[in-house]
Structure formats: structure tokens, C-alpha cells
Scaffold this motif. Structure first.
Motif, PDB file in Angstrom:
ATOM      1  N   GLY A 320       0.774  -1.176   0.253  1.00  0.00           N
ATOM      2  CA  GLY A 320      -0.027   0.255   0.146  1.00  0.00           C
ATOM      3  C   GLY A 320       0.855   1.087  -0.254  1.00  0.00           C
ATOM      4  N   VAL A 321       2.359   1.239  -0.370  1.00  0.00           N
ATOM      5  CA  VAL A 321       3.211   2.088  -0.515  1.00  0.00           C
ATOM      6  C   VAL A 321       4.085   2.429  -1.660  1.00  0.00           C
ATOM      7  N   VAL A 322       3.638   3.680  -2.271  1.00  0.00           N
ATOM      8  CA  VAL A 322       3.847   3.903  -3.933  1.00  0.00           C
ATOM      9  C   VAL A 322       5.650   4.294  -3.214  1.00  0.00           C
ATOM     10  N   ASN A 323       6.495   3.749  -3.923  1.00  0.00           N
ATOM     11  CA  ASN A 323       7.915   3.642  -3.136  1.00  0.00           C
ATOM     12  C   ASN A 323       9.110   4.760  -4.170  1.00  0.00           C
ATOM     13  N   GLY A 324       7.915   5.891  -4.095  1.00  0.00           N
ATOM     14  CA  GLY A 324       8.460   6.892  -5.705  1.00  0.00           C
ATOM     15  C   GLY A 324       9.958   7.329  -5.596  1.00  0.00           C
ATOM     16  N   PHE A 325      10.333   7.404  -3.427  1.00  0.00           N
ATOM     17  CA  PHE A 325      11.434   7.666  -2.880  1.00  0.00           C
ATOM     18  C   PHE A 325      12.696   6.918  -3.732  1.00  0.00           C
ATOM     19  N   SER A 326      12.232   5.280  -3.868  1.00  0.00           N
ATOM     20  CA  SER A 326      12.811   4.822  -4.230  1.00  0.00           C
ATOM     21  C   SER A 326      13.554   4.922  -5.398  1.00  0.00           C
ATOM     22  N   LYS A 327      12.076   5.224  -6.435  1.00  0.00           N
ATOM     23  CA  LYS A 327      13.134   5.965  -8.465  1.00  0.00           C
ATOM     24  C   LYS A 327      11.341   6.370  -8.271  1.00  0.00           C
ATOM     25  N   PRO A 328      11.529   7.223  -9.337  1.00  0.00           N
ATOM     26  CA  PRO A 328      10.279   7.073  -9.585  1.00  0.00           C
ATOM     27  C   PRO A 328       9.505   6.774  -9.949  1.00  0.00           C
ATOM     28  N   SER A 329       8.181   6.730  -9.606  1.00  0.00           N
ATOM     29  CA  SER A 329       7.207   5.346  -9.782  1.00  0.00           C
ATOM     30  C   SER A 329       5.818   6.447 -10.029  1.00  0.00           C
ATOM     31  N   SER A 330       5.160   5.633 -10.454  1.00  0.00           N
ATOM     32  CA  SER A 330       3.742   6.239 -11.445  1.00  0.00           C
ATOM     33  C   SER A 330       2.669   6.113  -9.890  1.00  0.00           C
ATOM     34  N   LEU A 331       1.856   6.780 -10.226  1.00  0.00           N
ATOM     35  CA  LEU A 331       0.019   6.291  -9.284  1.00  0.00           C
ATOM     36  C   LEU A 331      -0.999   6.801 -10.183  1.00  0.00           C
ATOM     37  N   ARG A 332      -2.219   5.020 -10.650  1.00  0.00           N
ATOM     38  CA  ARG A 332      -2.667   5.786 -11.132  1.00  0.00           C
ATOM     39  C   ARG A 332      -3.729   5.880 -10.971  1.00  0.00           C
ATOM     40  N   LEU A 333      -4.525   6.575 -10.460  1.00  0.00           N
ATOM     41  CA  LEU A 333      -5.824   7.031 -10.363  1.00  0.00           C
ATOM     42  C   LEU A 333      -6.886   7.506 -11.103  1.00  0.00           C
ATOM     43  N   PRO A 334      -8.187   7.941 -11.278  1.00  0.00           N
ATOM     44  CA  PRO A 334      -9.056   7.996 -11.915  1.00  0.00           C
ATOM     45  C   PRO A 334      -9.385   9.523 -13.058  1.00  0.00           C
ATOM     46  N   ALA A 335      -8.744  10.035 -13.815  1.00  0.00           N
ATOM     47  CA  ALA A 335      -7.893  10.194 -15.102  1.00  0.00           C
ATOM     48  C   ALA A 335      -9.003  12.318 -13.844  1.00  0.00           C
ATOM     49  N   ASP A 336     -10.793  12.431 -13.627  1.00  0.00           N
ATOM     50  CA  ASP A 336     -10.621  13.351 -13.180  1.00  0.00           C
ATOM     51  C   ASP A 336      -9.845  13.368 -11.814  1.00  0.00           C
TER      52      ASP A 336
END
Length: 466
Positions: A320-336
């Protein structure tokens, strides 16, 4: 209709099917083999998994529901072998789909005991097949291979086999890493629907470059190239799947017939009175690239969507963690909601960070005092004369080592008097909202104390907080 009622209705629709499976508990089929003798063949795991595990998936509860307008009788018609042969021959495929007794047994299983699962797969394919087809097309692979995940995982993106194969395409760890899928304690891209589909298409392409025969490719996808090579060797160099068939592992003997039967039932379901679940297509989504860690709960707090929906859109994140600090990482969300998150990004990172992002970056020891540094704050933990921890509640932006050594007193320790910092040093990446939250003040007060008109602050500069 809420999710619980939805599950109940689907379960009631398939009650007869579930009961039959539970009573028989079939994990094998018996059929006449190539040599005319009866043999026992193991079913692929997707054919033995409980229907409840599919009904409880987020996408099933959210996007699929029974078709109340389908009035076909729940009866599976019988046909002579010639009908099945003709129907298979009419399918527009490159891959050979021959008929035999073993294929017939798998068709019977799909159209009979597993008809409830087939109805669910037919609804779920509207969510997944466009992705599978695009990946296969990009590598020039036959599009009928899109039915492999039906056999591999039962279209369950969270499926994990008894040997650890994971995701819709059931990648083993070593194969996944060989094809560029990241797997570590925080991320498992075998569950990423898009990335795993493209990796599977590449793997299938490479298998075809070895065997030049699609049935051997499909068998190798199931049991690995080594087992296929052994079977070819034991068959004195024969390279026809049906000739090396007796030398294959038991489950793989049923794998190609199951693939042929899956192509059949996913195209001729109407002829067996199977009503697909109707599908509500999800809203359009988009991705954001993050360079800091963020927990799904923090994302949910600022966007207002359920954590379960974030998990569904980002199945590759295991904790449940987007590990963006390790490397640029994507988070997908509803477009709106993408711009909503961008506008509230600082608030998301700051929200309950000490609870959701607990991994400390550094722990400094200084005499009898421990300076504990994590992603969001620095806490001074000192030792009193009784040896118990006493925590200084004052949160600061920097830690300065004391030039004097701490002295122990023989007298009972007095409660440490709180010292209040007048200013802090701005750290790299700090925002006014983060500094305000750490120091129990507001952005408005910070601007007033320091004559700041906008949001720009420079790392290394001291600013007043009180």
C-alpha cells in the motif's frame, strides 16, 4: 445496490454451480489418452479455485453484475462430436485447435460445472482483453493467446499459485525478472496488468523463436522450456505436441486441451446457454509520476476515493505504498482526480506521515541520547537515571550535536523542561505546509513571521516558526 447485496445476488445466480463443484471437488479429469488408454489428467489451478474468490474481487463487485435480461434456460445442451469439430475449425485462429476426447472433456467441464465461472470470465474479459490484445499485437503474436490468462489465473489479477506463480499471466519470480518486471518487498509488477501483459507477449515471442510450433509454445509457457526439451528428447526428437504428450507433466498434458476448450467456450457460450455478466466499464484513468513515498491512505485522504479502488488501479504495490523515493514511480488514479491530487500533493505527503511511513532514514547515537530521524520529523530520546526512555516532544527540522557530554546525576532525574525553538533550518524538499505541520503552526503565521508572500523557500535558510 451495495457490494454485499451484489455478491449475494451473483452467488444466488450461481448457487447450483457452486454446489456441484463443492460436492464433486474435481481436480482431475479422466479421458482416453492418445494411445487409447484411460488416463487421469490434472486440471489447471484456475479451474479448481473457488468461485467466491472471484466474486470478492474489487472489480467483480464494482463493475460486474448478473444480466437480468438474459432468459436462456440453465441447461447445457449436448451435441455430437462433429459439431464441436466444425465449430473449432471455424474459429479465426493461427494456432491449431484440433478436437479429441481430452479436448471434449475440458469443453464439458467449462460448459457444465464451471459455467458460473465462464459467465464471470465473459464479463471480466471486457476489462482485460483490450490490454492483452494490444500487448500481443505489439509483438506480432496470435490474438487467440489472450485466453491464456483464463487458464493461468481465471482472470484473477491477484492469483498466486501453489508454487508462487503470480498475477494474471502467472509469472514465476525468475522469469518475471528476466523479462524486466520489478519484484521486491514493496513492488510486484507481476500484478501490474499492463506491464505483465507486455512481458508475457515478449516471453511467448521468445518461446516461438525456439519451437516454431504454437502448441509447444503454450505447453512451454505452462511447464517451462526445460520440461518440453526433456519430453522431446524422451520422444526421440519428435516435435509435435500430441506425439510428445505422454512424456509431459500431468498438468501440462491438460494445458493445451484446456486452451483449446477455453477458445471454444469463450466464443460459443451462447450455444451452451451461458449468460455473461454485464460489465460497467471503469472510468478513464491516468498516471502521475511521484518521487516521494506516499501511502494509499494518504492518497485516499486528499482525493476522497476508497483505498480498495486505489489498490485495484495499482495492484503492483504490495504494502500500500508507492515507493517514489527509491525511483520515480507511477500512481494510477481516475483521470478526473489526477489534478485534485496534484493540487493537494503536499497535504497528502504530510497527512499522518508518522503513522503511515514509519521506516526511519537514520538513527543517530550521541552519548546517552538517541536522535531518531525518519521521513517527517526528528525526535530526541534521552535516558533518565532509571533507564527509561523520555521523549522530547519538540519537533525540529535539524539536529545539532551537543558540544558537552551528558552528565548523570545521583539524584532522581527531574522531568526535562521543554525548550521551544524560535527558528528552524529549511531542508531540501521542504514546503511551508510541511514546516507548519511539524511545528504546530500555520502557513499564514510562517508567512507573517518571515515576510514571505508566496510559497518559495530556500533550502539551508533559517525561518522563524514562533
Amino acid at each position: 445496490m451495495n457490494n454485499h447485496k451484489h455478491i449475494l445476488i451473483v452467488a444466488m445466480v450461481f448457487a447450483g454451480t457452486c454446489t456441484a463443484v463443492a460436492q464433486n471437488d474435481h481436480h482431475t479429469i479422466t479421458a482416453k489418452g492418445i494411445d487409447g488408454k484411460e488416463e487421469v489428467i490434472d486440471l489447471p489451478e484456475s479451474m479448481t479455485q473457488e468461485l467466491d474468490s472471484l466474486l470478492n474481487l474489487y472489480h467483480t463487485k464494482t463493475y460486474l453484475k448478473p444480466d437480468t435480461g438474459c432468459n436462456m434456460p440453465d441447461v447445457n445442451p449436448t451435441y455430437p462430436p462433429e459439431v464441436f469439430k466444425e465449430r473449432l475449425a471455424k474459429l479465426p485462429t493461427i494456432i491449431e485447435l484440433p478436437y479429441n476426447e481430452i479436448v471434449q472433456q475440458f469443453i464439458n467441464r467449462y460448459s457444465g460445472e464451471l459455467r458460473g465461472k465462464v459467465a464471470l470470465w465473459l464479463g471480466a474479459q471486457n476489462l482485460y482483453m483490450p490490454i492483452f490484445e494490444e500487448a500481443l499485437e505489439s509483438y506480432g503474436m496470435p490474438l487467440e493467446l489472450k485466453y491464456l490468462p483464463v487458464i493461468e489465473s481465471g482472470l484473477n489479477p491477484n492469483a498466486v499459485s501453489r508454487v508462487g506463480a503470480t498475477g494474471l499471466w502467472q509469472f514465476m519470480l525468475s522469469t518475471a525478472k528476466r523479462y524486466g518486471l520489478e519484484v521486491n518487498s514493496l513492488v510486484d509488477e507481476r500484478k501490474d496488468i499492463v506491464r505483465s501483459s507486455y512481458a508475457a507477449a515478449r516471453y511467448l515471442r521468445d518461446l516461438y523463436s525456439i519451437y516454431k510450433d504454437w502448441n509447444l509454445v503454450i505447453a512451454a509457457y505452462n511447464c517451462g522450456p526445460d520440461n518440453i526439451s526433456k519430453a522431446i528428447h524422451r520422444s526421440k526428437g519428435k516435435t509435435d505436441y500430441w506425439q510428445i504428450y505422454p512424456k509431459l507433466p500431468r498438468e501440462t498434458r491438460g494445458y493445451v486441451p484446456a486452451f483449446i476448450a477455453a477458445n471454444y467456450i469463450m466464443n460459443y457460450y451462447c450455444d451452451h446457454n451461458i449468460c455473461p455478466l454485464t460489465t460497467t466499464l471503469p472510468v478513464k484513468t491516468d498516471t502521475i509520476i511521484l518521487d516521494r513515498d506516499v501511502h494509499f491512505e494518504q492518497v485516499a485522504h486528499v482525493t476522497g476515493i476508497e483505498v480498495a479502488q486505489i489498490e485495484e488501479l495499482n495492484p503492483q504495490y504490495r504494502r500500500g505504498v508507492v515507493n517514489g523515493f527509491s525511483k520515480p514511480s507511477s500512481l494510477r488514479l481516475p483521470a478526473d482526480l489526477v489534478n485534485v491530487f496534484i493540487d493537494r500533493e503536499d497535504s497528502a505527503f504530510a497527512y499522518n506521515a508518522e503513522s503511515y511511513l514509519t521506516k526511519r532514514r537514520e538513527v543517530k547515537l550521541n552519548g546517552t541520547a538517541d536522535y531518531v530521524v525518519n521521513n517527517n520529523q526528528v525526535t530526541l530520546v534521552s535516558k533518565d537515571t532509571e533507564g527509561e526512555d523520555e521523549v522530547d516532544q519538540e519537533t525540529t527540522s535539524t539536529v545539532k550535536k551537543s558540544s558537552k557530554k551528558s552528565k548523570r546525576s545521583a539524584r532522581p532525574a527531574k522531568k526535562k523542561k521543554r525548550t521551544r525553538s524560535k527558528s528552524v533550518t529549511v531542508r531540501d524538499g521542504d514546503t511551508l505546509s510541511e514546516i507548519a505541520e511539524r511545528n504546530h503552526t500555520t502557513v499564514k503565521k510562517l508567512r507573517s513571521l518571515n515576510g514571505i508572500s508566496g510559497n518559495h523557500i530556500r533550502a539551508g535558510k533559517k525561518i522563524k516558526v514562533k
